[in-house]
Design a protein around this motif. Structure first.
Motif, mmCIF file in Angstrom:
data_model
loop_
_atom_site.group_PDB
_atom_site.id
_atom_site.type_symbol
_atom_site.label_atom_id
_atom_site.label_comp_id
_atom_site.label_asym_id
_atom_site.label_seq_id
_atom_site.Cartn_x
_atom_site.Cartn_y
_atom_site.Cartn_z
ATOM 1 N N GLY A 60 -27.102 -79.642 -2.133
ATOM 2 C CA GLY A 60 -27.174 -78.233 -2.505
ATOM 3 C C GLY A 60 -28.395 -77.865 -3.330
ATOM 4 N N ASN A 61 -29.165 -78.875 -3.748
ATOM 5 C CA ASN A 61 -30.410 -78.579 -4.459
ATOM 6 C C ASN A 61 -31.498 -78.229 -3.441
ATOM 7 O OD1 ASN A 61 -29.579 -79.014 -7.160
ATOM 8 N ND2 ASN A 61 -29.634 -81.229 -6.804
ATOM 9 N N ILE A 62 -32.518 -77.549 -3.916
ATOM 10 C CA ILE A 62 -33.603 -77.139 -3.025
ATOM 11 C C ILE A 62 -34.843 -77.962 -3.338
ATOM 12 C CG2 ILE A 62 -35.036 -75.207 -2.259
ATOM 13 C CD1 ILE A 62 -32.670 -73.369 -3.167
ATOM 14 N N ALA A 63 -35.337 -78.666 -2.319
ATOM 15 C CA ALA A 63 -36.508 -79.522 -2.501
ATOM 16 C C ALA A 63 -37.781 -78.687 -2.587
ATOM 17 C CB ALA A 63 -36.614 -80.506 -1.334
ATOM 18 N N ASN A 64 -38.672 -79.092 -3.480
ATOM 19 C CA ASN A 64 -40.021 -78.515 -3.638
ATOM 20 C C ASN A 64 -40.033 -77.060 -4.101
ATOM 21 O OD1 ASN A 64 -41.192 -80.987 -2.814
ATOM 22 N ND2 ASN A 64 -40.766 -80.427 -0.694
ATOM 23 N N LEU A 65 -38.936 -76.628 -4.693
ATOM 24 C CA LEU A 65 -38.882 -75.283 -5.267
ATOM 25 C C LEU A 65 -38.631 -75.439 -6.770
ATOM 26 C CD1 LEU A 65 -38.852 -72.191 -4.681
ATOM 27 C CD2 LEU A 65 -36.364 -72.376 -4.642
ATOM 28 N N PRO A 66 -39.656 -75.204 -7.588
ATOM 29 C CA PRO A 66 -39.469 -75.339 -9.046
ATOM 30 C C PRO A 66 -38.612 -74.191 -9.584
ATOM 31 C CG PRO A 66 -41.820 -75.061 -8.462
ATOM 32 C CD PRO A 66 -41.015 -74.839 -7.228
ATOM 33 N N VAL A 67 -37.290 -74.359 -9.508
ATOM 34 C CA VAL A 67 -36.373 -73.264 -9.820
ATOM 35 C C VAL A 67 -36.413 -72.814 -11.272
ATOM 36 C CG1 VAL A 67 -34.743 -73.636 -7.932
ATOM 37 C CG2 VAL A 67 -34.451 -74.877 -10.066
ATOM 38 N N SER A 68 -36.901 -73.658 -12.159
ATOM 39 C CA SER A 68 -36.931 -73.255 -13.566
ATOM 40 C C SER A 68 -38.289 -72.670 -13.957
ATOM 41 C CB SER A 68 -36.601 -74.452 -14.460
ATOM 42 O OG SER A 68 -37.527 -75.492 -14.223
ATOM 43 N N SER A 69 -39.114 -72.371 -12.979
ATOM 44 C CA SER A 69 -40.442 -71.838 -13.261
ATOM 45 C C SER A 69 -40.355 -70.506 -13.990
ATOM 46 C CB SER A 69 -41.229 -71.639 -11.965
ATOM 47 O OG SER A 69 -42.461 -71.018 -12.250
ATOM 48 N N SER A 70 -41.199 -70.352 -14.990
ATOM 49 C CA SER A 70 -41.238 -69.085 -15.722
ATOM 50 C C SER A 70 -42.288 -68.157 -15.115
ATOM 51 C CB SER A 70 -41.568 -69.349 -17.190
ATOM 52 O OG SER A 70 -42.819 -70.006 -17.278
ATOM 53 N N ARG A 71 -42.901 -68.593 -14.003
ATOM 54 C CA ARG A 71 -43.968 -67.801 -13.390
ATOM 55 C C ARG A 71 -43.445 -66.624 -12.578
ATOM 56 N NH1 ARG A 71 -46.976 -71.280 -9.961
ATOM 57 N NH2 ARG A 71 -48.036 -69.372 -9.385
ATOM 58 N N ILE A 72 -42.167 -66.666 -12.233
ATOM 59 C CA ILE A 72 -41.605 -65.516 -11.523
ATOM 60 C C ILE A 72 -40.312 -65.093 -12.209
ATOM 61 C CG2 ILE A 72 -42.621 -66.246 -9.324
ATOM 62 C CD1 ILE A 72 -39.785 -66.834 -8.346
ATOM 63 N N PRO A 73 -39.981 -63.800 -12.109
ATOM 64 C CA PRO A 73 -38.749 -63.310 -12.743
ATOM 65 C C PRO A 73 -37.515 -64.032 -12.198
ATOM 66 C CG PRO A 73 -40.149 -61.483 -12.033
ATOM 67 C CD PRO A 73 -40.742 -62.736 -11.461
ATOM 68 N N SER A 74 -36.535 -64.247 -13.068
ATOM 69 C CA SER A 74 -35.332 -64.983 -12.665
ATOM 70 C C SER A 74 -34.591 -64.264 -11.541
ATOM 71 C CB SER A 74 -34.406 -65.210 -13.854
ATOM 72 O OG SER A 74 -34.019 -63.978 -14.405
ATOM 73 N N THR A 75 -34.663 -62.930 -11.500
ATOM 74 C CA THR A 75 -33.991 -62.195 -10.423
ATOM 75 C C THR A 75 -34.592 -62.572 -9.069
ATOM 76 O OG1 THR A 75 -35.495 -60.350 -10.847
ATOM 77 C CG2 THR A 75 -33.287 -60.162 -11.756
ATOM 78 N N ALA A 76 -35.914 -62.752 -9.029
ATOM 79 C CA ALA A 76 -36.575 -63.141 -7.782
ATOM 80 C C ALA A 76 -36.187 -64.567 -7.397
ATOM 81 C CB ALA A 76 -38.088 -63.022 -7.923
ATOM 82 N N MET A 77 -36.108 -65.456 -8.390
ATOM 83 C CA MET A 77 -35.723 -66.845 -8.106
ATOM 84 C C MET A 77 -34.294 -66.891 -7.582
ATOM 85 S SD MET A 77 -36.660 -69.911 -7.820
ATOM 86 C CE MET A 77 -38.166 -70.151 -8.758
ATOM 87 N N GLN A 78 -33.406 -66.091 -8.165
ATOM 88 C CA GLN A 78 -32.016 -66.053 -7.693
ATOM 89 C C GLN A 78 -31.961 -65.576 -6.242
ATOM 90 O OE1 GLN A 78 -30.334 -63.522 -10.697
ATOM 91 N NE2 GLN A 78 -30.235 -65.153 -12.212
ATOM 92 N N LYS A 79 -32.806 -64.611 -5.909
ATOM 93 C CA LYS A 79 -32.865 -64.083 -4.542
ATOM 94 C C LYS A 79 -33.329 -65.175 -3.580
ATOM 95 C CE LYS A 79 -32.595 -60.124 -3.915
ATOM 96 N NZ LYS A 79 -31.374 -59.340 -3.730
#
Length: 130
Positions: A60-79
């Protein structure tokens, strides 16, 4: 298969994410929602800069996607996460007209209410081509 290596049958999400985010940028522009435009443009730039394949692992994890990145808004990461996990459509219902991959796609018209365009119309003539 070895740790971290993508199985042959695992879907690579990079292109679909670019398509999904581009569609959402156009939709936000059409609705003149500046916060959403900025949010999705940042996410689009972020995904474009990822050179490795983005794929969903069996756990269920996503490879090669830095999900904790602060470079994009959390709403966009959730999307992005929702799209990869299948909880959200790549192109949601009602947004088909903003999908650049669709055959009859036309860029949404630019609002004539923009101050710069009003100024240009007001001055007219030679200023219009500057």
């Amino acid at each position: 298969h070895e740790m971290g290596k993508r199985p042959k049958d695992a879907k690579v999400w990079n292109d679909d994410l670019l398509r999904a985010l581009t569609c959402r940028v156009w939709h936000a522009r059409d609705e003149q929602k500046q916060v959403l435009i900025t949010t999705y443009e940042k996410a689009l730039k972020f995904i474009k800069e990822i050179s490795k394949d983005i794929w969903l692992k069996a756990d269920g994890n996503i490879a090669n996607l830095p999900v904790s990145s602060s470079r994009i808004p959390s709403t966009a990461m959730q999307k992005i996460i929702a799209i990869v996990k299948g909880d959200e459509q790549i192109i949601p219902d009602g947004m088909e007209e903003f999908d650049k991959d669709c055959e009859e796609y036309e860029a949404p018209p630019v609002s004539q209410d923009h101050p710069y365009l009003r100024r240009m119309q007001y001055r007219g003539g030679g200023y219009a081509i500057l």
